[in-house]
Design an enzyme around this catalytic site. Sequence first.
Site, short mmCIF file in Angstrom:
data_model
loop_
_atom_site.label_atom_id
_atom_site.label_comp_id
_atom_site.label_asym_id
_atom_site.label_seq_id
_atom_site.Cartn_x
_atom_site.Cartn_y
_atom_site.Cartn_z
CG HIS A 48 8.29 -1.17 -9.83
ND1 HIS A 48 8.61 -2.12 -8.77
CD2 HIS A 48 8.78 -1.51 -11.09
CE1 HIS A 48 9.42 -2.63 -9.50
NE2 HIS A 48 9.75 -2.29 -10.68
CG ASP B 250 2.67 -0.73 -7.81
OD1 ASP B 250 3.53 -0.57 -8.39
OD2 ASP B 250 2.49 -1.31 -6.66
CG HIS C 141 2.78 -2.51 -1.56
ND1 HIS C 141 3.27 -3.56 -2.00
CD2 HIS C 141 2.68 -1.73 -2.61
CE1 HIS C 141 3.64 -3.51 -3.10
NE2 HIS C 141 3.36 -2.36 -3.55
#
Length: 305
Positions: A65, A67, A266
């Site tokens: 992903h 990020d 996160h």
Amino acid sequence: MAARELVVLGTASQAPTRTRNHNGYLLRWDGRGFLFDPGEGTQRQMLLAGVPSSAVHRILLSHFHGDHCLGLPGVVQRMSLDGVAHPVVAHYPASGQVFFDRLRHATPFADLAEVREEPVSGDGRLADDPAGVLEACRLSHPVESFGYRLTEPDGVRMLPDRLAGAGVAGPDVGRLQREGVLRVGERTVRLAEVSAPRPGQRFAFVMDTRMCDAVPALADRADLLVIEATFLAADEALAERYGHLTARRAARVAAQAGVRTLVLTHFSQRYADPRAFTDEAREEFDGDLVVATDLQRVPVPARAG
């Protein structure tokens, strides 16, 4: 500068904020550098943190992903620009090889860095690094994702009073450590007589995942655990749906696993006040707790005992 520390380069989740960059975590361990999940902007965050590209020896991607990986092109190209002389090993899910290839060669550049690809295809031992044994465990996320653990080999702690009693001093101490036995006059001194066991330290990295067996397995007795806490407990249904953990769940795992220092990160951009993560985690975990902020440095705790 600490010999063993975590340099937090970014703490956001899917979308960065004004105060949180996308993911990025550099573990510095006795001269070795492990860069985990370099999200977009990692090269600049390293500059702000005072971390040169030459500090990185391994790059570890949990999954593909954006990020967690869109900073890879900039980091690799910076390594070439800086003339990093040592090889850099890259670990990432083998199922995402096509994405790694695109990131690795996202633009034309003078490709001078030696990047050795060692994709991860399943659970188990990845490498025997000078810092310790590196392992991976498959997590539970909508795309294939792996968590990582670094375990220092067990060793011994020399006991000064016993060394003195046995007449061992100076260079002979190192010789005894290396060879396990030393002749001192008429006496044979064995390492076990003048030392005590010293368990190796453990670091664990658990990123995007819902709760699964791999989470406590990776966290088990970690001296330092870096773990996602994307949501708060009030949004646990969302966490489960999208394959994430809440702060409460992450803290509960840490408490049950005997973690010494817990680093939560996160965070979803939906939460404006990071104190909510502290409050929720404290309901489960009473050890050393860090709700991470960008450019923070977190030391690996001193050895227990």
